[in-house]
Scaffold this motif. Structure first.
Motif: not given
Length: 375
Positions: A361-365
């Motif tokens: 999730n962190r990399e996606l955002f």
């Protein structure tokens, strides 16, 4: 080809797939019992020196798919683009049986359109430049068929024709990369896939290749080379009328691929998508306009859903991932359609509330935040 074909026969294979004319001829000569499925062959009848029956069957151990775009429609492209053409030069290699076949047949279609034409044949690449020079000196449009020598020596033809201001209409898509202005092209993937299905029918379902029709291409696309058009000062039309004709009133979905993908056409701008969506809604008011938006995100100030698309999807490892997202994809658009997609991808009732994020999730955002700045 002959050596490889004989190895297959001696090895006792169950079926031989033959790609292109030379391979088909070699395999047909090597065996009369092992099924042979050919593809990328312009004319099975000409290649094998046989007559197909009324159903398009060979009557021997051979079937497959041909790569011949309808020559009458290719002749019509010449008439459409150049209504005042004085003479068309048909430029082809006389050593290729498929090229001779195409030259003879397109000549007949040009006759039907009352377009004057003349043959300019060469025996090999050594003669090509001289013959092309003769052709451009006598003709104001050139037609080249699906021809291996032409495809391998496009730069020679282009170096003569383009400076002389003579446009070339060609028999297949790849020729538009080097010398051709326009073509009515087939999809080679489609005919190869269909040949694979024919092979399956023979091996698994017990069909007899002698009784299986040789099939024509089903997908045809007008291809243009915008750079050559610009160099020659030619303004090309569009295919919006063809799109409108293709859409049925009860059409459920119109699917638009925004990027060029592996084809040679330009990618679609948001303005193009808006026109197509408007045509679709006019012909089929209840249809869903779906856009494959891969590589299209953030390249303009608007996205397809603001210009008539109901739904769009793309990959997070491309533009919207900003080079950071390691995986993932997105679906956006009309709420009810997105919800239906979510139910299909997971389970009814839970939809997009669940799903694997693989701890990314962190990399996606981060990727989504950076994407507009780096695309």
């Amino acid at each position: 080809c002959a050596t490889i074909a004989n190895q297959f026969v001696n090895g006792g294979v169950d079926l031989i797939m033959a790609n292109a004319t030379a391979a088909l001829q070699a395999c047909s000569n090597a065996t009369s019992t092992i099924p042979v499925v050919g593809t990328s062959v312009t004319s099975f009848a000409a290649a094998l020196d046989i007559e197909l029956d009324a159903n398009g069957c060979t009557g021997i151990n051979v079937t497959g798919t041909n790569d011949l775009a309808p020559l009458d429609q290719q002749a019509q492209i010449i008439a459409d683009l150049f209504p005042d053409v004085k003479q068309v030069g048909i430029l082809y290699c006389s050593a290729e049986v498929n090229s001779v076949y195409q030259a003879e047949h397109i000549a007949a279609y040009l006759d039907d359109l009352n377009i004057k034409h003349k043959d300019f044949s060469f025996s090999d690449s050594n003669d090509l430049q001289a013959v092309t020079n003769n052709c451009v000196s006598e003709c104001d449009v050139i037609y080249v068929p699906t021809d291996n020598v032409v495809s391998s020596n496009q730069s020679i033809i282009d170096a003569v024709a383009r400076p002389a201001g003579v446009p070339i209409i060609c028999g297949e898509e790849s020729q538009c990369t080097g010398c051709g202005l326009a073509s009515l092209s087939i999809d080679f993937y489609d005919i190869g896939y269909r040949a694979g299905e024919q092979a399956y029918d023979i091996l698994v379902n017990g069909k007899n290749p002698a009784e299986m029709p040789v099939e024509d291409p089903q997908s045809l696309t007008r291809i243009y080379n915008p750079q050559i058009a610009s160099d020659l000062g030619i303004t090309l039309g569009d295919d919006y009328q063809a799109i409108e004709q293709a859409i049925e009133p009860n059409q459920k979905m119109v699917y638009i691929q925004r990027s060029r993908g592996y084809s040679l056409r330009p990618s679609l701008l948001i303005e193009d998508i808006e026109k197509i969506a408007a045509i679709a809604k006019k012909k089929a008011p209840n249809c869903i306009v779906m856009v494959d938006n891969c590589y299209g995100e953030f390249v303009q100030t608007e996205e397809p859903t603001s210009r008539g698309a109901d739904l769009m999807a793309g990959s997070l490892i491309k533009n919207p991932g900003g080079g950071i997202a390691p995986t993932g994809g997105y679906i956006a658009g009309r709420k009810d359609l997105v919800e239906s997609c979510a139910y299909r991808l997971t389970t009814p009732g839970t939809g997009r509330e669940i799903g694997a994020t693989l701890g990314n999730n962190r990399e996606l955002f981060l990727g989504a935040f950076h994407a507009p700045h780096v695309t």
